[in-house]
Design an enzyme around this catalytic site. Structure first.
Site, mmCIF file in Angstrom:
data_model
loop_
_atom_site.group_PDB
_atom_site.id
_atom_site.type_symbol
_atom_site.label_atom_id
_atom_site.label_comp_id
_atom_site.label_asym_id
_atom_site.label_seq_id
_atom_site.Cartn_x
_atom_site.Cartn_y
_atom_site.Cartn_z
ATOM 1 N N GLN A 139 -7.130 5.578 -4.688
ATOM 2 C CA GLN A 139 -7.019 7.019 -4.911
ATOM 3 C C GLN A 139 -8.402 7.580 -5.260
ATOM 4 O OE1 GLN A 139 -4.365 8.950 -4.319
ATOM 5 N NE2 GLN A 139 -3.305 7.101 -3.574
ATOM 6 N N ARG A 152 -11.219 -1.344 -6.035
ATOM 7 C CA ARG A 152 -10.950 -0.595 -4.819
ATOM 8 C C ARG A 152 -10.831 -1.553 -3.639
ATOM 9 N NH1 ARG A 152 -11.445 4.319 -2.203
ATOM 10 N NH2 ARG A 152 -12.300 4.202 -0.098
ATOM 11 N N ASP A 167 0.857 -1.177 0.000
ATOM 12 C CA ASP A 167 0.000 0.000 0.000
ATOM 13 C C ASP A 167 0.901 1.238 0.000
ATOM 14 O OD1 ASP A 167 -2.385 1.633 0.455
ATOM 15 O OD2 ASP A 167 -1.613 1.833 2.499
ATOM 16 N N ASP A 218 -0.102 5.115 0.806
ATOM 17 C CA ASP A 218 -0.285 6.132 1.844
ATOM 18 C C ASP A 218 -0.459 5.492 3.213
ATOM 19 O OD1 ASP A 218 -0.236 8.105 -0.178
ATOM 20 O OD2 ASP A 218 -2.349 7.712 -0.614
#
Length: 504
Positions: A381, A425, A337, A339
């Site tokens: 995002q 997602r 991942d 962030d």
């Protein structure tokens, strides 16, 4: 809350609504959850036909990777002591839940699984067809997951189903063998289900020969005596080999001009083929009974084709699984991942100048590369869908991350928001599956490293392993339900390298 979860993989058969209606209408102790694993390909977005009920029903997309992978995605999402597997084409009589509860209560602490009793309704007005008799074999099959309740601890001890079994064939026997070898007992319960014979076309028996490849995998994993220790009959494969040998010899001898020997070989092939067809026809419909002519026609042409198909699939499987490792195989790729995991979390960041790597990130990725792993980045995002950043902004930020940490072998991002209903997602499996495909590895050869439950959920749905690195935004229940938890990124890399087999 009940101490069992029902896991029901489905490919969207019309019978799904019926079994769910049976399940939700039971009078006995209800499951804590029903996990419905939608194993259709991700590009099939038609909604499933689901009944309403009071029991929580969670739907997970697993990407069309087969029943073993779908069941793994289901049980890994459960938190109860027991996981009851059902097929999407069975029927549950009244009282099934009550009898299941009694079977679970009677299970001692070393019982790893309890099997339900299966009844296959056959026609009373005529003899059963070959396909109907094949389905009826479930009545005496050992450890069939049409109705099989496993203790979650037993599943975890052996890492669940082996996802290298691509179809509903032998994967349940393999799991049962590994569970018993791990010291658990498997027992038969008193509950019963019905397993109707589902419709099938004329070529179903020919397609079933692909299971010979699974037999090759069983031999590679459990040795030449796997049939004896697994309680599986030998079938007719040796005769199929003889049939193919005779047919091949006939063609080769004819090409060499040896007509008499070719004739003898051809007669041998014809006799073996006729014997096979006769053995399949004899228990089936007789002249005058419904459908007898169509059944005899099916048995004639498939009896010619089946030996060749069975031998081909066995040879292919033997070559493919020649040096197959035990399940699960070592990790070959790490998907990280972005962030909160490898860079500081700046919400909806579109500015490369704001990118700051987390402590030890550069050294951690260097160690992964030095360990021979492929490296990928998978990142949600949703700022794109919200209109807060542009796709080009995400691209520039990702480039800056690679400037600081080195290039990645694959980068995947999802531009959708939570309401878009996409399958890429996280916690959906789409990005992980795409990344694995781009890297040329299987999903179960990947490990996802992330900081929240969505990362773990994406790994689970895709069949990858996972390591959670908690941050202040990680919820307590996400930590409790994670497969592996690491204090920081460096510790996560230690776990990943162990999963990759470093130092073995």
């Amino acid at each position: 809350m009940s101490d069992y979860t029902v896991v029901l993989p489905t490919v969207g058969r019309p019978s799904l609504r019926e079994v769910l209606t049976d399940l939700l209408g039971q009078d006995g102790p209800a499951p804590g959850r029903v996990v419905l694993v939608d194993d259709r390909p991700l590009d099939q977005a038609e909604p499933l036909d689901l009944p309403e009920g009071e029991v929580p029903l969670d739907v997970i997309r697993s990407g069309g990777r087969g029943p073993a992978a779908a069941r793994n995605a289901g049980w890994r999402a459960a938190t109860t002591e027991w996981v009851a597997f059902l097929d999407d084409d069975v029927r549950l009589p009244a009282g099934w839940a009550t009898r299941l509860a009694a079977d679970l209560a009677a299970a001692g602490p070393r019982v790893g699984a309890t099997q339900g009793r299966i009844t296959v309704p056959l026609p009373e007005h005529r003899r059963p067809t070959d396909w109907e008799r094949n389905t009826a074999g479930l009545e005496t099959a050992l450890w069939a997951t049409a109705d099989m309740a496993y203790r979650r601890a037993a599943l975890a001890a052996v890492h669940g189903f082996d996802e290298r079994f691509p179809r509903a064939y032998r994967e349940d026997a393999d799991l049962a063998l590994r569970v018993t070898q791990a010291g658990w007992e498997l027992v038969r319960g008193e509950r019963e289900i019905l397993h109707p014979v589902r419709p099938a076309d004329d070529a179903v028996s020919l397609r079933m020969q692909a299971g010979s490849g699974s037999d090759a995998l069983m031999r590679a994993l459990h040795g030449p005596t796997w049939r004896e220790i697994g309680g599986t009959g030998r079938g007719r494969f040796r005769w199929h080999v003889a049939t193919v040998a005779a047919g091949s010899a006939s063609a080769l001898l004819a090409a060499a001009g040896r007509r008499r020997a070719a004739t003898v070989a051809a007669a041998t092939w014809a006799a073996l083929t006729a014997d096979f067809a006769a053995r399949r026809v004899a228990p089936g419909p007789r002249p005058g009974e419904e459908g007898w002519a169509a059944e005899w026609r099916r048995m004639a042409w498939t009896s010619v084709a089946i030996p060749w198909s069975a031998v081909w699939h066995r040879l292919h499987g033997t070559v493919r699984f020649r040096d197959v490792p035990a399940w699960p195989p070592p990790v070959r790729a790490a998907l990280l991942d972005r962030d909160g995991t490898i860079v500081e979390d700046v919400p909806y960041n579109g500015d490369p100048a704001k990118v700051r790597t987390v402590a030890g990130a550069a050294e951690s990725l260097r160690r992964l590369r030095a360990g021979g792993l492929l490296i990928g980045m998978v990142t949600n995002q949703s700022g794109i869908a919200r209109g807060l950043i542009a796709p080009e902004d995400v691209g520039r930020v990702n480039e800056r991350v690679q400037d600081l940490l080195g290039s990645f072998d694959v980068v995947e991002h999802c531009p959708h928001g939570p309401e878009d209903g996409c399958t890429c997602r996280k916690p959906g499996p789409g990005m992980v599956l795409r990344a694995a495909r781009a890297l040329g590895v299987e999903p179960h050869e990947c490990v996802v490293v992330g900081d929240i439950g969505a990362d773990v959920g994406a790994a689970r749905a895709a069949g990858a392993r996972s390591v959670l690195v908690p941050t202040p935004v990680t919820r307590e229940e996400e930590v409790e339900q994670a497969e592996h938890v690491a204090a920081d990124l460096s510790s996560a890399v230690d776990l990943v390298l162990a999963l990759a087999g470093e130092g073995r």
